[in-house]
Design a protein around this motif. Structure first.
Motif, short mmCIF file in Angstrom:
data_model
loop_
_atom_site.label_atom_id
_atom_site.label_comp_id
_atom_site.label_asym_id
_atom_site.label_seq_id
_atom_site.Cartn_x
_atom_site.Cartn_y
_atom_site.Cartn_z
N VAL A 100 65.95 -31.44 4.24
CA VAL A 100 65.30 -30.36 5.65
C VAL A 100 66.41 -30.55 6.61
O VAL A 100 67.19 -29.47 6.46
N ASP A 101 67.23 -31.28 6.34
CA ASP A 101 68.05 -31.30 7.23
C ASP A 101 69.13 -30.60 6.88
O ASP A 101 69.67 -30.08 7.55
N GLU A 102 70.06 -30.85 5.99
CA GLU A 102 70.97 -30.24 4.91
C GLU A 102 70.60 -28.47 4.65
O GLU A 102 71.04 -27.88 5.52
N ALA A 103 69.24 -28.09 5.10
CA ALA A 103 68.96 -27.14 4.46
C ALA A 103 68.89 -25.95 5.88
O ALA A 103 69.92 -25.41 5.77
N LEU A 104 68.85 -26.98 7.14
CA LEU A 104 69.08 -26.39 8.08
C LEU A 104 70.00 -26.06 8.53
O LEU A 104 70.40 -25.03 9.35
N ASP A 105 71.17 -27.44 8.67
CA ASP A 105 72.12 -26.73 8.54
C ASP A 105 73.05 -25.93 7.56
O ASP A 105 73.99 -24.71 8.29
N THR A 106 73.04 -25.74 6.43
CA THR A 106 73.52 -24.52 5.69
C THR A 106 72.87 -23.29 6.40
O THR A 106 73.82 -22.72 6.42
N ILE A 107 71.69 -23.37 6.60
CA ILE A 107 71.62 -22.09 6.96
C ILE A 107 71.90 -21.90 8.72
O ILE A 107 72.36 -20.55 8.69
N ASP A 108 72.36 -22.34 9.44
CA ASP A 108 72.84 -22.22 10.39
C ASP A 108 74.61 -22.08 10.30
O ASP A 108 75.03 -21.28 11.35
N ALA A 109 74.92 -22.54 9.24
CA ALA A 109 76.97 -22.20 8.79
C ALA A 109 76.52 -21.55 8.95
O ALA A 109 77.49 -20.09 8.88
N HIS A 110 75.66 -20.62 7.59
CA HIS A 110 75.48 -18.74 7.45
C HIS A 110 75.29 -18.27 8.35
O HIS A 110 75.86 -16.70 8.68
N ARG A 111 74.52 -18.17 9.33
CA ARG A 111 74.18 -17.13 10.59
C ARG A 111 75.91 -17.49 11.73
O ARG A 111 75.98 -16.60 12.46
N GLN A 112 76.35 -18.42 12.00
CA GLN A 112 77.23 -18.70 12.89
C GLN A 112 77.86 -18.14 11.58
O GLN A 112 79.55 -16.83 12.41
N ARG A 113 79.14 -17.50 10.61
CA ARG A 113 79.56 -17.35 10.26
C ARG A 113 79.28 -15.30 10.10
O ARG A 113 80.25 -14.90 10.25
N VAL A 114 78.56 -15.24 10.36
CA VAL A 114 78.06 -14.01 9.84
C VAL A 114 77.88 -13.40 11.46
O VAL A 114 78.56 -12.44 11.69
N ARG A 115 77.78 -14.31 12.34
CA ARG A 115 77.80 -14.02 13.35
C ARG A 115 79.11 -13.68 14.18
O ARG A 115 79.87 -13.06 14.92
N GLN A 116 79.87 -13.96 13.77
CA GLN A 116 81.12 -13.93 14.16
C GLN A 116 82.04 -12.62 12.69
O GLN A 116 83.14 -12.95 13.00
#
Lengths: 358, 277
Positions: free
Chosen positions: A315-331
């Motif tokens: 779950v740690d890696e999954a949440l990190d992956t989603i978070d990274a992609h959210r940041q990418r779209v935000r930017q």
């Protein structure tokens, strides 16, 4: 089409691990960030499948609040599943009693409707527990309390311990799509499946004296309805926020395969039971904790360890992956993963006809 | 002389009694361990467990033990013996089973509730003895099954897990539960016509011995499926005549002859001693 099956060129057909003897594996991904706990899925299922005598207490689909006791109460500690990843020794497990499932309450309709009583409408007595009793209770202290909803159906596991538990082979995983079913002609009501399922998703019908369970709405996915059209399971189609993706785990073009196997952000519930579920969850995000002054701080509101207990360490890696992609779209960047998790995803929410021509 | 004559008469009577008792006793008790007697009766008042007719039918105490099985808690069974009676008319075989069970479990209408049950197993084909645990694929068994919740079923099985009910059961049962606590017992009477009603059903009009085995489930102990108390194979002596190894009869006869000889020799000795005075 398991991993060790090879095609004529000697290359692996697929990386997807489906059960031996099963052609394709139905699967579902539920995005827990979209669940509003409305129970529409629960009622859609109940109206279709569990309205007859003896099945009153059954919810093949239920939605429970986490943290919480769940349905049936304490199911996570009721045993079942496999002792090791070799799938040779089972942990037998326990049969929940009526109180743990929650009895159907009797209400004072008669008095109010026909006898002119001024009482408020209420259960007569014994309303001390029910399938949704601890709704929204959650855990944590104000202002950092937390909870989320967990919709649950049968996981149609790759290594179903309910199937193994039945001494009569009344339960089986059907070849074409890996749906786990109870043959009502073979079942003699021994309930080894009920105790053997660690998710407690096989139920004993107290009138027919046989066990029954979620059938992944197979008549709907087979197009057995009046129009002959294929439909996803009712729990998915009726969901107001449309949080469920339905398809095949081994459909490599589909969103389920991408979310489960490529991005690894959709995770099985309690992988430590080792039954290898085919229902997967996008783990819940929550805003950071608040200080007493109402400031948001960078501390997980839902304790990470609690999520690890539910979905395993991945779950740690999954949440990190989603978070990274959210940041990418935000930017301003693009992300296939974010598109897949949107409700208008280009890979189609339901892909149930991809193998129809085989 | 009158004394001598009296001694002789007494000796003769005593000898006769000893001979009778030594020969008669084994006739009754020399039944081989796995034989269950079947009374031949002309009219049958046997359908109910408490029917008067059963008073005349001898009972066999059959020991039970946990069946070997892969189901959880297979070793945890609670019934240790079942009393078996059997009687046959020209038309039907009646089997009465009685066992102790402190709780009367007739329902399976709650998720954790299991009903008491009992079963009688016969070879489907009486020419050979099937494996005891539900028979085998080439050597199937008929099972007369009664459960407190579902009543009677007539089953065909060819190995564990293959049990399948016949659509139209021809076996009749009646059950009764009497007493309380430690003295409480179930009694169940099964009966079926002697002629095999269809293919795959045991022909009870057989001239050979008929193999039979028994099983009991205590519902309140969670017993169901392979978690059951079972007997070994026994048999009903339908072939007539003495069955099994007649060791006991042989020994008793030898003992009888020896006793008679000793008494005779002793009496003769006394007689001669006194006559010589």
């Amino acid at each position: 089409m398991s991993t060790d099956q090879q095609d004529e060129q000697g290359e692996e057909d697929t990386l997807v691990n489906v059960a031996d003897g099963v052609d394709h594996q139905v699967a579902m991904v539920m995005d827990l960030n979209k669940c509003i706990g409305c129970q529409t899925c629960t009622i859609a299922c109940k109206n279709l499948w569990t309205e007859d005598g003896g099945s009153e207490y059954m919810y093949w689909n239920n939605v429970e609040t986490k943290p919480g006791e769940g349905y049936p109460r304490g199911w996570e500690d009721s045993g079942g599943g496999w002792e090791s990843g070799e799938h040779s020794d089972r942990s037998p497990g326990e049969i929940p009693d009526e109180e743990d499932y929650g009895r159907a309450w009797e209400f004072n309709h008669e008095e109010i409707m026909y006898e002119g009583s001024d009482e408020p409408l209420r259960p007569r007595d014994g309303a001390e527990w029910g399938p949704n009793w601890d709704e929204d209770q959650g855990a944590g202290e104000y202002p950092n309390s937390y909870y989320f909803y967990l919709p649950r159906i049968c996981n149609h596991c790759t290594h179903p311990s309910c199937v193994e538990a039945c001494p009569r082979s009344a339960l089986y995983k059907r070849q074409e799509d890996g749906i786990v079913l109870v043959d009502q002609d073979r079942c003699r009501g021994y309930r080894y499946c009920v105790e053997g399922c660690p998710y407690k998703k096989v139920y004993y019908n107290t009138v027919s004296k046989k066990s029954e369970k979620c059938i992944f709405c197979y008549p709907r996915i087979e197009g057995e309805g009046p129009e002959g059209e294929t439909f996803a399971p009712a729990c998915a189609e009726e969901c107001p926020p449309q949080l469920r993706l339905v398809g095949f785990l081994d459909d490599e073009e589909g969103p389920i395969h991408k979310l489960v196997n490529e991005y690894e952000v959709a995770l099985p519930l309690h992988p430590e039971f080792r039954t290898q579920p085919n229902v997967y969850y996008i783990p819940p995000f929550a805003p950071g904790q608040h200080t007493e002054d109402g400031e948001t701080v960078d501390i997980d509101r839902i304790p990470r360890q609690y999520l690890r207990n539910l979905f395993g360490d991945s779950v740690d890696e999954a949440l990190d992956t989603i978070d990274a992609h959210r940041q990418r779209v935000r930017q301003g960047g693009e992300s296939e993963l974010m598109e897949l998790l949107q409700d208008k995803n280009p890979a189609k929410q339901y892909r149930l006809e991809v193998f129809d021509d085989e | 002389m009158a004394d001598h004559r009296r001694t002789l008469t007494l000796t003769a009577v005593l000898s006769a009694l000893i001979v009778v008792s030594t020969v008669a006793a084994p006739m009754v008790s020399a039944r081989p361990a796995h034989e269950i007697p079947v009374s031949e009766v002309s009219t049958a008042d046997l359908a109910e467990p408490n029917a008067d007719g059963w008073a005349e039918v001898p009972a066999s105490d059959v020991p039970l033990s946990s069946a070997p099985s892969s189901v959880p808690n297979a070793d945890d069974t609670s019934v240790e013996a079942v009393d078996v009676q059997a009687a046959r008319t020209d038309e039907r075989l009646y089997v009465r089973l009685e066992w102790h069970d402190a709780t009367r479990d007739r329902n399976a209408s709650a998720t954790r509730e299991f009903a008491d049950a009992v079963a009688v197993q016969f070879p489907a084909n009486t020419s050979s003895r099937p494996p005891i645990a539900m028979g085998g694929p080439d050597n199937r068994v008929n099972v007369w099954y009664w459960s407190g919740s579902t009543g009677t079923q007539e089953l065909l099985a060819g190995g564990a897990g293959s049990t399948t009910p016949f659509e139209n059961p021809t076996v009749r049962t009646n059950a009764s539960y009497t007493g309380t606590g430690g003295n409480a017992t179930w009694a169940v009477v099964y009966s079926r016509q002697l002629d095999a009603p269809s293919e795959n059903r045991t022909d009870l009009r057989t001239d050979g011995d008929l193999d039979v085995a028994f099983a009991v489930w205590n519902g309140s102990n969670g017993e169901r499926s392979g978690q059951k108390a079972v007997s070994e194979w026994h048999y009903y002596p339908f072939s007539g005549g003495p069955q099994g190894p007649p060791y006991e009869t042989l020994l008793w006869t030898l003992a009888g002859i020896a006793i008679v000889a000793v008494v005779g020799v002793t009496s003769f000795g006394i007689y001669r001693t006194r006559g010589a005075e």
